[in-house]
Write an enzyme that holds these catalytic residues in place. Structure first.
Site, PDB file in Angstrom:
ATOM      1  N   ARG A 115      13.901  -6.472  78.819  1.00  0.00           N
ATOM      2  CA  ARG A 115      15.277  -6.980  78.703  1.00  0.00           C
ATOM      3  C   ARG A 115      15.717  -7.642  80.008  1.00  0.00           C
ATOM      4  O   ARG A 115      16.557  -8.534  80.024  1.00  0.00           O
ATOM      5  CB  ARG A 115      16.231  -5.836  78.300  1.00  0.00           C
ATOM      6  CG  ARG A 115      17.694  -6.241  78.281  1.00  0.00           C
ATOM      7  CD  ARG A 115      18.550  -5.354  77.385  1.00  0.00           C
ATOM      8  NE  ARG A 115      18.266  -3.946  77.485  1.00  0.00           N
ATOM      9  CZ  ARG A 115      18.569  -3.178  78.527  1.00  0.00           C
ATOM     10  NH1 ARG A 115      19.170  -3.684  79.591  1.00  0.00           N
ATOM     11  NH2 ARG A 115      18.269  -1.900  78.521  1.00  0.00           N
ATOM     12  N   TYR A 145      30.353 -27.492  66.809  1.00  0.00           N
ATOM     13  CA  TYR A 145      29.655 -26.532  65.970  1.00  0.00           C
ATOM     14  C   TYR A 145      30.644 -25.434  65.526  1.00  0.00           C
ATOM     15  O   TYR A 145      31.358 -24.865  66.361  1.00  0.00           O
ATOM     16  CB  TYR A 145      28.471 -25.926  66.734  1.00  0.00           C
ATOM     17  CG  TYR A 145      27.808 -24.832  65.950  1.00  0.00           C
ATOM     18  CD1 TYR A 145      27.289 -25.076  64.691  1.00  0.00           C
ATOM     19  CD2 TYR A 145      27.729 -23.546  66.459  1.00  0.00           C
ATOM     20  CE1 TYR A 145      26.711 -24.064  63.945  1.00  0.00           C
ATOM     21  CE2 TYR A 145      27.142 -22.529  65.728  1.00  0.00           C
ATOM     22  CZ  TYR A 145      26.638 -22.795  64.469  1.00  0.00           C
ATOM     23  OH  TYR A 145      26.081 -21.793  63.729  1.00  0.00           O
ATOM     24  N   ASP A 196      27.197 -28.931  75.589  1.00  0.00           N
ATOM     25  CA  ASP A 196      26.231 -28.539  74.559  1.00  0.00           C
ATOM     26  C   ASP A 196      25.371 -29.773  74.285  1.00  0.00           C
ATOM     27  O   ASP A 196      25.849 -30.765  73.726  1.00  0.00           O
ATOM     28  CB  ASP A 196      26.984 -28.073  73.304  1.00  0.00           C
ATOM     29  CG  ASP A 196      26.043 -27.558  72.210  1.00  0.00           C
ATOM     30  OD1 ASP A 196      24.888 -28.028  72.155  1.00  0.00           O
ATOM     31  OD2 ASP A 196      26.466 -26.718  71.396  1.00  0.00           O
ATOM     32  N   LYS A 203      16.830 -25.670  67.537  1.00  0.00           N
ATOM     33  CA  LYS A 203      16.808 -27.005  66.929  1.00  0.00           C
ATOM     34  C   LYS A 203      15.627 -27.815  67.470  1.00  0.00           C
ATOM     35  O   LYS A 203      14.494 -27.521  67.167  1.00  0.00           O
ATOM     36  CB  LYS A 203      18.149 -27.700  67.152  1.00  0.00           C
ATOM     37  CG  LYS A 203      19.367 -26.799  66.928  1.00  0.00           C
ATOM     38  CD  LYS A 203      19.438 -26.205  65.536  1.00  0.00           C
ATOM     39  CE  LYS A 203      20.676 -25.328  65.397  1.00  0.00           C
ATOM     40  NZ  LYS A 203      20.716 -24.531  64.209  1.00  0.00           N
TER      41      LYS A 203
HETATM   42  N1  PLP Z   1      25.437 -25.671  69.151  1.00  0.00           N
HETATM   43  C1  PLP Z   1      25.165 -26.553  68.174  1.00  0.00           C
HETATM   44  C2  PLP Z   1      25.498 -28.010  68.394  1.00  0.00           C
HETATM   45  C3  PLP Z   1      24.578 -26.134  66.979  1.00  0.00           C
HETATM   46  O1  PLP Z   1      24.314 -27.043  66.015  1.00  0.00           O
HETATM   47  C4  PLP Z   1      24.283 -24.757  66.800  1.00  0.00           C
HETATM   48  C5  PLP Z   1      23.695 -24.270  65.540  1.00  0.00           C
HETATM   49  O2  PLP Z   1      23.613 -24.974  64.552  1.00  0.00           O
HETATM   50  C6  PLP Z   1      24.601 -23.865  67.833  1.00  0.00           C
HETATM   51  C7  PLP Z   1      25.169 -24.351  68.990  1.00  0.00           C
HETATM   52  C8  PLP Z   1      24.337 -22.398  67.685  1.00  0.00           C
HETATM   53  O3  PLP Z   1      22.985 -22.132  67.842  1.00  0.00           O
HETATM   54  P1  PLP Z   1      22.177 -20.931  67.118  1.00  0.00           P
HETATM   55  O4  PLP Z   1      22.235 -21.184  65.643  1.00  0.00           O
HETATM   56  O5  PLP Z   1      20.807 -21.030  67.714  1.00  0.00           O
HETATM   57  O6  PLP Z   1      22.875 -19.665  67.482  1.00  0.00           O
END
Ligand code: PLP
Length: 374
Positions: free
Chosen positions: A47, A99, A171, A196
């Site tokens: 961890r 998101y 992001d 992704k």
């Molecule tokens: N940021 C974006 C732009 C996303 O599209 C996503 C998920 O679809 C996330 C953050 C969150 O990521 P996770 O699904 O790996 O927790």
């Protein structure tokens, strides 16, 4: 070294003991230490730290041009761990289009921690500037944004944040470091859902933060992760590291397929609007050209005729699978409003499309037959 070379080699030193070219997966939860907990090879407990994870962290840092990177169990774990590290009362601006998980976190949990969150159109710099006038601690940008594909000016937002002593967090999930490097544009922290494009094969969950500086905030986030425990598993780190190797090559094909599909869709009478940063019709096309190397693999399309017509198109697609998530080799389509549920602010005639690596003629052909039927 160029990004394509870093993607192949960063975190990829061969195994010193065996000479194995691909990195070993260290699954050990615990590491032998001396009688008074003296570390022998730098590790103590999974961890807190793991050699496979450290390789991925080095690769993410190299690709983003960061001083340090930290990996997490998911993108949401990365976001949550970072935001929870900030002091109570932190004033935060998030994009109105972002998101849905971040939007829900901001609505449901951040106020419990005394955070003051505003949602704003990040493409409206005058509005963001005005909102910062009374003081701001963090500006959060997502560009291109999910699902409207809005493009916001990272350099301008970074400059604005810094005049207020605030941080800009970007992001970078949709663009990936191959297309956009927010730290070079002035951002302080880059966030990724590595689930992704980094993973790239729809089979591994993960998240990452890349820090411009190895500072107190970096150390506080690393410590919080160690204590609160949303760590990335070693096998996930290994798969994601493998994904890094082909990331630039995959992004090139994602981009050329998405651009061709966006062009095709724009010319169809059943289509009301196509949102793709690589199309000259995109409102921030010039900014996208400055800020990104290419338009990316994501687009969204609004279908004429409303929700029913839109669901009919989604239902008639054969090659594009109706599924959430993005960034994998296979093409996906998603009626975002349905996936986001009651709190969704996404138009009901919008389909988000993750354009995969299939042959472009097959992808265009699939949309052509679905639009014709619906
Ligand atoms: N940021 C974006 C732009 C996303 O599209 C996503 C998920 O679809 C996330 C953050 C969150 O990521 P996770 O699904 O790996 O927790």
């Amino acid at each position: 070294m160029r990004l394509e070379t870093l993607a192949i080699h960063a975190g990829g030193e061969y195994d010193l003991e065996t000479g194995a070219l691909t990195p070993p997966i260290h699954l050990a939860t615990t590491f032998r230490h001396g009688p008074a907990a003296e570390r022998i090879a730098g590790y103590e407990y999974q961890r807190e730290g793991n050699p496979t994870n450290d390789r991925l962290r080095a690769a993410v840092a190299a690709l983003e041009g960061a001083a340090q990177a930290i990996t997490f169990a998911s993108g949401m774990a990365a976001i949550t761990t970072l935001l929870e590290t900030l002091r109570p009362g932190t004033r935060l601006i998030i994009p109105s289009d972002c998101y849905a998980g971040l939007r829900l976190l901001a609505a449901e949990y951040l106020p419990e921690r005394g955070m003051q969150v505003q949602r704003l159109d990040m493409t409206d710099l005058a509005a963001v500037t005005a909102a910062c006038a009374n003081g701001i601690d963090v500006i959060w940008v997502e560009t291109p944004s999910n699902p409207m594909m809005q493009v916001s000016d990272i350099a301008a937002l970074a400059a604005l944040a810094h005049t207020h002593g605030a941080l800009l967090v970007a992001d970078n999930t949709f663009a990936s470091p191959v297309l956009q490097q927010p730290l070079a544009l002035g951002a302080d922290i880059v966030m990724h859902s590595t689930t992704k494009y980094f993973g790239g094969h729809s089979d591994v969950l993960g998240g990452a933060l890349a820090f411009a500086r190895e500072d107190d905030l970096y150390r506080a986030v690393a410590h919080r992760l160690h204590i609160t425990g949303a760590v990335m598993a070693p096998f996930n780190a290994w798969l994601t590291l493998r994904g890094c190797r082909s990331l630039p090559a995959r992004m090139a094909l994602h981009c050329s397929n998405a651009k061709a599909l966006a062009e095709f869709l724009s010319a169809q009478p059943q289509v009301e609007a196509v949102h793709y940063p690589g199309l000259p019709s995109h409102p921030a096309y010039d900014l996208a050209k400055r800020q990104m190397r290419d338009g990316g693999g994501m687009l969204s399309v609004q279908i004429a005729g409303g929700r029913e017509a839109t669901l009919a198109v989604a239902g008639a697609l054969k090659l594009f699978t109706n599924a959430t998530s993005l960034g994998g080799c296979e093409s996906l389509v998603e009626h975002r409003a349905s996936v986001e549920g009651a709190a969704s602010v996404t138009p009901h005639n919008l389909l988000r499309v993750s354009v995969g690596l299939e042959h472009i003629d097959d992808l265009v052909g699939d949309f052509a037959q679905a639009l014709a039927q619906a």
